[in-house]
Design an enzyme around this catalytic site. Structure first.
Site, short mmCIF file in Angstrom:
data_model
loop_
_atom_site.label_atom_id
_atom_site.label_comp_id
_atom_site.label_asym_id
_atom_site.label_seq_id
_atom_site.Cartn_x
_atom_site.Cartn_y
_atom_site.Cartn_z
N ARG A 134 -4.58 -6.82 -10.87
CA ARG A 134 -5.44 -7.56 -9.95
C ARG A 134 -6.80 -6.87 -9.92
O ARG A 134 -6.90 -5.70 -9.53
CB ARG A 134 -4.85 -7.54 -8.54
CG ARG A 134 -5.80 -8.13 -7.50
CD ARG A 134 -5.48 -7.67 -6.10
NE ARG A 134 -4.17 -8.10 -5.68
CZ ARG A 134 -3.48 -7.46 -4.72
NH1 ARG A 134 -3.95 -6.38 -4.14
NH2 ARG A 134 -2.30 -7.91 -4.36
N GLN B 192 -10.15 -1.40 -8.84
CA GLN B 192 -11.41 -1.65 -8.13
C GLN B 192 -12.60 -1.48 -9.07
O GLN B 192 -12.88 -0.39 -9.54
CB GLN B 192 -11.53 -0.65 -6.97
CG GLN B 192 -10.41 -0.79 -5.95
CD GLN B 192 -10.12 0.51 -5.23
OE1 GLN B 192 -10.15 1.60 -5.86
NE2 GLN B 192 -9.80 0.44 -3.95
N ASP C 190 -1.37 -2.34 -3.95
CA ASP C 190 -2.78 -2.36 -3.55
C ASP C 190 -3.41 -1.03 -3.98
O ASP C 190 -2.70 -0.03 -4.13
CB ASP C 190 -2.89 -2.47 -2.02
CG ASP C 190 -2.62 -3.87 -1.50
OD1 ASP C 190 -2.46 -4.80 -2.31
OD2 ASP C 190 -2.58 -4.02 -0.27
N LYS D 284 0.88 -1.18 0.00
CA LYS D 284 0.00 0.00 0.00
C LYS D 284 0.91 1.22 0.00
O LYS D 284 1.72 1.40 0.93
CB LYS D 284 -0.86 0.03 1.26
CG LYS D 284 -2.05 -0.91 1.19
CD LYS D 284 -2.96 -0.72 2.40
CE LYS D 284 -4.18 -1.62 2.28
NZ LYS D 284 -3.89 -3.02 2.00
N GLU E 172 -17.35 -6.50 4.85
CA GLU E 172 -17.72 -7.20 3.63
C GLU E 172 -18.79 -8.26 3.84
O GLU E 172 -19.48 -8.66 2.93
CB GLU E 172 -16.48 -7.92 3.06
CG GLU E 172 -15.67 -7.04 2.17
CD GLU E 172 -14.22 -7.49 2.11
OE1 GLU E 172 -13.40 -6.68 1.70
OE2 GLU E 172 -13.91 -8.64 2.48
P1 FAD Z 1 -18.26 -10.44 -2.12
O1 FAD Z 1 -19.45 -9.87 -2.83
O2 FAD Z 1 -17.84 -9.85 -0.81
O3 FAD Z 1 -18.47 -11.97 -1.88
C1 FAD Z 1 -18.96 -12.74 -2.96
C2 FAD Z 1 -19.33 -14.11 -2.52
O4 FAD Z 1 -18.14 -14.79 -2.09
C3 FAD Z 1 -20.26 -14.18 -1.33
O5 FAD Z 1 -21.58 -13.95 -1.70
C4 FAD Z 1 -19.99 -15.58 -0.89
O6 FAD Z 1 -20.65 -16.47 -1.73
C5 FAD Z 1 -18.50 -15.70 -1.11
N1 FAD Z 1 -17.78 -15.37 0.12
C6 FAD Z 1 -17.23 -14.21 0.44
N2 FAD Z 1 -16.62 -14.29 1.66
C7 FAD Z 1 -16.83 -15.55 2.08
C8 FAD Z 1 -16.49 -16.28 3.25
N3 FAD Z 1 -15.83 -15.71 4.27
N4 FAD Z 1 -16.89 -17.57 3.35
C9 FAD Z 1 -17.59 -18.14 2.37
N5 FAD Z 1 -17.94 -17.50 1.24
C10 FAD Z 1 -17.58 -16.24 1.10
N6 FAD Z 1 -9.80 -4.16 -2.19
C11 FAD Z 1 -9.31 -2.93 -2.45
O7 FAD Z 1 -10.06 -1.95 -2.40
N7 FAD Z 1 -7.99 -2.75 -2.80
C12 FAD Z 1 -7.13 -3.80 -2.93
O8 FAD Z 1 -5.96 -3.59 -3.24
C13 FAD Z 1 -7.62 -5.11 -2.66
N8 FAD Z 1 -6.82 -6.19 -2.76
C14 FAD Z 1 -7.37 -7.44 -2.64
C15 FAD Z 1 -6.59 -8.57 -2.90
C16 FAD Z 1 -7.16 -9.82 -2.92
C17 FAD Z 1 -6.32 -11.02 -3.23
C18 FAD Z 1 -8.55 -9.98 -2.65
C19 FAD Z 1 -9.22 -11.32 -2.71
C20 FAD Z 1 -9.33 -8.88 -2.35
C21 FAD Z 1 -8.75 -7.61 -2.32
N9 FAD Z 1 -9.52 -6.48 -2.04
C22 FAD Z 1 -9.00 -5.24 -2.28
C23 FAD Z 1 -10.86 -6.61 -1.41
C24 FAD Z 1 -11.97 -6.60 -2.44
O9 FAD Z 1 -12.11 -5.31 -2.97
C25 FAD Z 1 -13.30 -7.04 -1.81
O10 FAD Z 1 -13.66 -6.14 -0.81
C26 FAD Z 1 -13.28 -8.43 -1.22
O11 FAD Z 1 -12.55 -9.31 -2.02
C27 FAD Z 1 -14.72 -8.99 -1.14
O12 FAD Z 1 -15.27 -9.05 -2.42
P2 FAD Z 1 -15.58 -10.41 -3.21
O13 FAD Z 1 -15.14 -10.20 -4.61
O14 FAD Z 1 -15.00 -11.57 -2.53
O15 FAD Z 1 -17.14 -10.45 -3.25
#
Ligand code: FAD
Length: 305
Positions: free
Chosen positions: A182, A163, A134, A100, A290
């Protein structure tokens, strides 16, 4: 975003909430689900364990929005030491660093942040590895992409998170279609003037960005726990003529570990984002925001359940 999610994101920036949450004796137990430990040795051990089971890692030294240049330099040194501690494992780019820019001084002095990031990139290069920047809140996107451009002149392998919830991101994906990108949904509380607010709109924007990245010549990193988006990514990759080594999935440490293992066993590249360090508060609160189930887990643990 639910009302609870918005409150938690507001709390992630409140010093009062930070003191209250950090003060609960059992908070640490819950934090451990999402954070690999406090020391570089803990991060190296997590990298050894995860890579031993066929996954790759990207390691984040926790910290953001540092307030003085000493802390910014210390954060960069922590990355350099971490990469050097990882080197004997010979993992190459199976263990990269996530940085970051606010942790290495972006808000204080963009020149200092760039110099710190450059040092981390140079050490990563020596280890056969790389760095992904990030992405933080929307006010920092131009500065982060500017720093990325500067870093890529010497380290073209440097990647960046984009994002999907930001209106601008499809255009940013076009500009970056030859890079390591990413793609995430986005984790900050953003105003309706700059970002989609409804989950379905964010998902649709994610697919539009995916299309651009998969059709481009770069390396897409599909960072989501969302099965539907992962399936769409797989089919877009096939249509674009990409094999399983031409893109990767990424998920967070402690979230859907079973899914991570299953994807890797089926032949996909999977990288786990592994945070470590003692400055876990902002990261932890974004994970709670989240997913309401994570809050329930937190409350159960606080009750000792
Ligand atoms: P969501 O809509 O939160 O989840 C989608 C679905 O995934 C859910 O409905 C469920 O089915 C499943 N799920 C989610 N969590 C779980 C759980 N705990 N157990 C079981 N099922 C689950 N954000 C930034 O703003 N900047 C960044 O630099 C950044 N880097 C990231 C790097 C990585 C590798 C990842 C994975 C995420 C990063 N994020 C970052 C966070 C990202 O923006 C999201 O807030 C976060 O990934 C949640 O979004 P999602 O795509 O998993 O979808």
């Amino acid at each position: 975003m639910t009302m609870l999610g918005s409150l938690l994101l507001a709390g992630s920036r409140s010093p009062l909430a930070r003191r209250a949450v950090s003060g609960f004796p059992l908070t640490r137990k819950v934090v451990d689900r999402f954070v690999a430990g406090e020391s570089a040795a803990d991060a190296v051990e997590a990298a050894r364990r995860l890579t031993g089971s066929g996954l790759s890692v990207t390691i984040d030294h926790l910290g953001e929005e540092v307030r003085d240049s000493g802390a910014a330099v210390a954060a960069a040194k922590a990355y350099v030491s971490l990469l050097e501690a990882l080197r004997p494992l010979g993992l190459g780019d199976r263990a990269e660093a996530s940085v970051k820019l606010s942790a290495v001084g972006q808000a204080l002095d963009p020149g200092l942040a760039l110099e710190n990031a450059r040092q981390i990139c140079a050490t990563a290069r020596e280890c056969g590895s790389t760095v992904t920047l990030d992405m933080e809140d929307h006010t920092t996107v131009d500065a982060t992409l500017g720093a990325l451009r500067a870093l890529r002149e010497d380290f073209p392998e440097t990647g960046v998170a984009i994002q999907a919830y930001l209106f601008r991101s499809e255009a940013d994906c076009r500009d970056l279609a030859g890079s390591r990108v990413r793609l995430v949904k986005g984790a900050y509380a953003e105003p309706a003037s700059v970002a989609h607010q409804r989950r379905a709109d964010v998902d649709r924007a994610y697919v539009r960005c995916l299309r651009v990245l998969m059709a481009g010549s770069g390396y897409p990193m599909v960072a989501t726990h969302d099965d539907r988006l992962m399936a769409i990514a797989e089919s877009l990759a096939v249509s674009a003529g990409r094999g399983p080594d031409d893109y990767e999935f990424q998920m967070l440490y402690g979230i859907r570990a079973d899914r991570q293992a299953a994807l890797a066993a089926a032949g996909s590249r999977v990288r786990v984002y592994v945070p470590y360090g003692d400055d876990w508060y902002g990261y932890f609160m974004r994970r709670l925001a989240e997913r309401p189930a994570n809050v329930a887990f937190f409350l159960r643990a606080l009750r000792g359940g």
